[in-house]
Motif scaffolding. Structure first.
Motif, PDB file in Angstrom:
ATOM      1  N   UNK A  14     -40.670  10.172  66.973  1.00 30.91           N
ATOM      2  CA  UNK A  14     -40.113   8.936  67.516  1.00 30.91           C
ATOM      3  C   UNK A  14     -40.479   8.848  69.009  1.00 30.91           C
ATOM      4  N   UNK A  15     -41.390   7.925  69.347  1.00 33.00           N
ATOM      5  CA  UNK A  15     -41.875   7.814  70.730  1.00 33.00           C
ATOM      6  C   UNK A  15     -40.737   7.535  71.713  1.00 33.00           C
ATOM      7  N   UNK A  16     -39.854   6.618  71.321  1.00 29.62           N
ATOM      8  CA  UNK A  16     -38.768   6.238  72.233  1.00 29.62           C
ATOM      9  C   UNK A  16     -37.810   7.413  72.451  1.00 29.62           C
ATOM     10  N   UNK A  17     -37.501   8.119  71.375  1.00 29.12           N
ATOM     11  CA  UNK A  17     -36.600   9.277  71.505  1.00 29.12           C
ATOM     12  C   UNK A  17     -37.213  10.312  72.445  1.00 29.12           C
ATOM     13  N   UNK A  18     -38.512  10.587  72.278  1.00 30.72           N
ATOM     14  CA  UNK A  18     -39.176  11.577  73.136  1.00 30.72           C
ATOM     15  C   UNK A  18     -39.099  11.145  74.601  1.00 30.72           C
ATOM     16  N   UNK A  19     -39.320   9.863  74.854  1.00 32.35           N
ATOM     17  CA  UNK A  19     -39.259   9.339  76.226  1.00 32.35           C
ATOM     18  C   UNK A  19     -37.869   9.520  76.807  1.00 32.35           C
ATOM     19  N   UNK A  20     -36.853   9.199  76.002  1.00 30.45           N
ATOM     20  CA  UNK A  20     -35.473   9.316  76.472  1.00 30.45           C
ATOM     21  C   UNK A  20     -35.068  10.775  76.683  1.00 30.45           C
ATOM     22  N   UNK A  21     -35.598  11.674  75.856  1.00 33.51           N
ATOM     23  CA  UNK A  21     -35.296  13.102  76.046  1.00 33.51           C
ATOM     24  C   UNK A  21     -35.870  13.587  77.379  1.00 33.51           C
ATOM     25  N   UNK A  22     -37.061  13.081  77.717  1.00 33.77           N
ATOM     26  CA  UNK A  22     -37.688  13.503  78.975  1.00 33.77           C
ATOM     27  C   UNK A  22     -36.898  12.974  80.173  1.00 33.77           C
ATOM     28  N   UNK A  23     -36.365  11.763  80.052  1.00 38.32           N
ATOM     29  CA  UNK A  23     -35.454  11.250  81.094  1.00 38.32           C
ATOM     30  C   UNK A  23     -34.180  12.089  81.112  1.00 38.32           C
ATOM     31  N   UNK A  24     -33.626  12.286  79.921  1.00 40.16           N
ATOM     32  CA  UNK A  24     -32.318  12.936  79.803  1.00 40.16           C
ATOM     33  C   UNK A  24     -32.282  14.335  80.386  1.00 40.16           C
ATOM     34  N   UNK A  25     -33.386  15.084  80.233  1.00 43.00           N
ATOM     35  CA  UNK A  25     -33.384  16.463  80.740  1.00 43.00           C
ATOM     36  C   UNK A  25     -33.468  16.478  82.266  1.00 43.00           C
ATOM     37  N   UNK A  26     -33.798  15.342  82.848  1.00 39.29           N
ATOM     38  CA  UNK A  26     -34.005  15.248  84.294  1.00 39.29           C
ATOM     39  C   UNK A  26     -32.996  14.266  84.908  1.00 39.29           C
ATOM     40  N   UNK A  27     -31.704  14.512  84.666  1.00 39.07           N
ATOM     41  CA  UNK A  27     -30.583  13.695  85.183  1.00 39.07           C
ATOM     42  C   UNK A  27     -30.645  12.247  84.708  1.00 39.07           C
ATOM     43  N   UNK A  28     -31.372  11.981  83.636  1.00 43.02           N
ATOM     44  CA  UNK A  28     -31.490  10.601  83.150  1.00 43.02           C
ATOM     45  C   UNK A  28     -32.539   9.796  83.892  1.00 43.02           C
ATOM     46  N   UNK A  29     -33.215  10.432  84.864  1.00 41.39           N
ATOM     47  CA  UNK A  29     -34.188   9.697  85.676  1.00 41.39           C
ATOM     48  C   UNK A  29     -35.522   9.543  84.980  1.00 41.39           C
ATOM     49  N   UNK A  30     -35.992   8.302  84.896  1.00 37.76           N
ATOM     50  CA  UNK A  30     -37.359   8.051  84.470  1.00 37.76           C
ATOM     51  C   UNK A  30     -38.187   7.950  85.734  1.00 37.76           C
ATOM     52  N   UNK A  31     -38.595   6.739  86.059  1.00 34.53           N
ATOM     53  CA  UNK A  31     -39.236   6.543  87.357  1.00 34.53           C
ATOM     54  C   UNK A  31     -38.156   6.037  88.314  1.00 34.53           C
ATOM     55  N   UNK A  32     -38.105   6.621  89.486  1.00 34.80           N
ATOM     56  CA  UNK A  32     -37.085   6.213  90.459  1.00 34.80           C
ATOM     57  C   UNK A  32     -35.775   6.945  90.246  1.00 34.80           C
ATOM     58  N   UNK A  33     -34.782   6.570  91.019  1.00 40.89           N
ATOM     59  CA  UNK A  33     -33.535   7.320  91.037  1.00 40.89           C
ATOM     60  C   UNK A  33     -32.341   6.494  90.572  1.00 40.89           C
ATOM     61  N   UNK A  34     -32.615   5.545  89.675  1.00 39.36           N
ATOM     62  CA  UNK A  34     -31.537   4.802  89.042  1.00 39.36           C
ATOM     63  C   UNK A  34     -31.556   5.203  87.572  1.00 39.36           C
ATOM     64  N   UNK A  35     -30.745   6.231  87.189  1.00 33.45           N
ATOM     65  CA  UNK A  35     -30.865   6.816  85.852  1.00 33.45           C
ATOM     66  C   UNK A  35     -30.820   5.780  84.730  1.00 33.45           C
ATOM     67  N   UNK A  36     -31.747   5.952  83.768  1.00 35.62           N
ATOM     68  CA  UNK A  36     -31.823   5.053  82.621  1.00 35.62           C
ATOM     69  C   UNK A  36     -30.748   5.396  81.594  1.00 35.62           C
ATOM     70  N   UNK A  37     -30.245   6.602  81.662  1.00 39.79           N
ATOM     71  CA  UNK A  37     -29.222   7.054  80.712  1.00 39.79           C
ATOM     72  C   UNK A  37     -28.456   8.207  81.351  1.00 39.79           C
TER      73      UNK A  37
END
Ligand SMILES: *Cc1c(COP(=O)(O)O)cnc(C)c1O
Length: 331
Positions: free
Chosen positions: A148-171
């Motif tokens: 699941x591409x979306x799940x993998x993306x969210x896991x990568x955010x989630x392991x890093x304080x929810x941060x994707x790009x930038x410092x406004x956590x996506x989750x």
């Protein structure tokens, strides 16, 4: 698999997978597992629904899963117990039928296969552990595999304080990255994993041969097409028939064999789950957890060491049965 996300542990992997999938309500899981399986769920504020396991295979009973489904159920969290894969096809059919997510706690199962297919690709995601008692060791660490591409993306955010790009956590996230040191150790361990599992299988075969046919002793049954890792090799000791209870056997052989009692207590007997177990009637889990003894097993164990364990256990049962017989005659 399309994705394998590295994390600090299997527990954080399970916590983040459930968070990333936005699970709500109830999640069905076996009581016969390690506490962390259920703790990952409690951390997400989810309601654990503990069900019974199969008496022979020790894995979650699909019929019990079906009976536990309600309008609030959002997922099934199954476990490949001691490396023996859960009934993946039956669980997938139930998940499809009721539109549920299906997650596997694969902590014990790196290198195992179900229906001749390597684990890692079943359900929505599988979470592996690299902690010291498992098959592939990174000192600490975890892996979540998914297509699941979306799940993998969210896991990568989630392991890093929810941060994707930038410092406004996506989750809502965690600090749950895998360290380079743990990753290096685990990568080194990947080579030779098949031969280590093969060595464990040889030891398991010696144990099985020594104990099969002995009244009062039974062992985990591995379904045809399943290849277990033998993360643990366990005996279930019927105290009446064998002539000695699990705890008596354990203490009688403790100078020769370092044993464990996985998983005793099971989750429905643990304090942190006490508020969720009002209607729990889990006879197979009770029976197995009260009578199970996990024997020493590791890939460098010699045949002589295995024999020392089998001889010690068989002697305990033999002596007890003889004494009982003599007492019976005297009376
Ligand atoms: C060890 C284990 C875990 C926890 O693994 P960590 O990597 O230490 O978090 C989870 N589930 C089961 C079944 C385990 O045996």
């Amino acid at each position: 698999m399309r994705h394998c996300v590295a994390l600090s542990s299997c527990t954080s992997g399970l916590m983040l997978t459930m968070r990333a999938l936005d699970l709500v309500g109830e999640v069905i899981l076996p009581s016969f597992t390690f506490s962390a399986t259920g703790q990952a769920l409690l951390w997400n504020g989810l309601q654990p629904v503990l069900v019974d396991c199969d008496r022979e295979k020790f894995t979650i009973d699909p019929a019990a899963v079906r009976r536990a489904i309600t309008a609030q159920t959002s997922a099934i969290l199954a476990v490949h117990v001691f490396g023996n894969p859960a009934p993946v096809a039956e669980l997938a059919a139930i998940a499809r039928e009721y539109n549920l997510r299906l997650i596997f706690d694969s902590a014990h199962a790196f290198g195992a296969s179900a229906n001749d297919t390597p684990v890692g690709g079943f359900g929505d995601a599988e979470a592996f552990s690299l902690s010291p008692t498992k098959l592939l060791v990174g000192a600490e660490g975890g892996l979540v595999t998914t297509n699941d591409d979306e799940l993998a993306e969210r896991l990568k955010c989630g392991r890093n304080y929810g941060n994707g790009s930038g410092y406004d956590p996506a989750m809502l996230g965690l600090s749950a990255r895998m360290s380079e040191w743990n990753a290096a150790l685990a990568l080194r361990g990947v080579s030779g994993i098949e031969s280590r599992i093969a060595a464990r299988s040889r030891i398991a075969a010696i144990y099985s041969k020594a104990f099969s046919g002995v009244s009062g002793l039974s062992m985990q049954s591995i379904p045809l097409g399943n290849h277990t890792t033998w993360k643990d090799f366990s005996l279930v000791i019927d105290p009446q028939i064998f002539g000695a209870a699990r705890d008596d056997v354990r203490s009688a052989i403790e100078d020769r064999a370092d044993t464990r009692t996985y998983f005793d207590p099971p989750l429905h007997r643990q304090r942190i789950f006490s508020e969720f177990v009002e209607h729990c009637d889990l006879p197979n889990t009770e029976w197995i957890s009260q009578n199970i003894l996990s024997l020493p097993i590791h890939s460098a164990m010699s045949e002589a060491e295995v024999r020392m364990v089998t001889d010690a256990i068989l002697a305990v049962g033999g002596h007890r049965r003889m004494r009982t017989a003599r007492v019976g005659l005297g009376a």
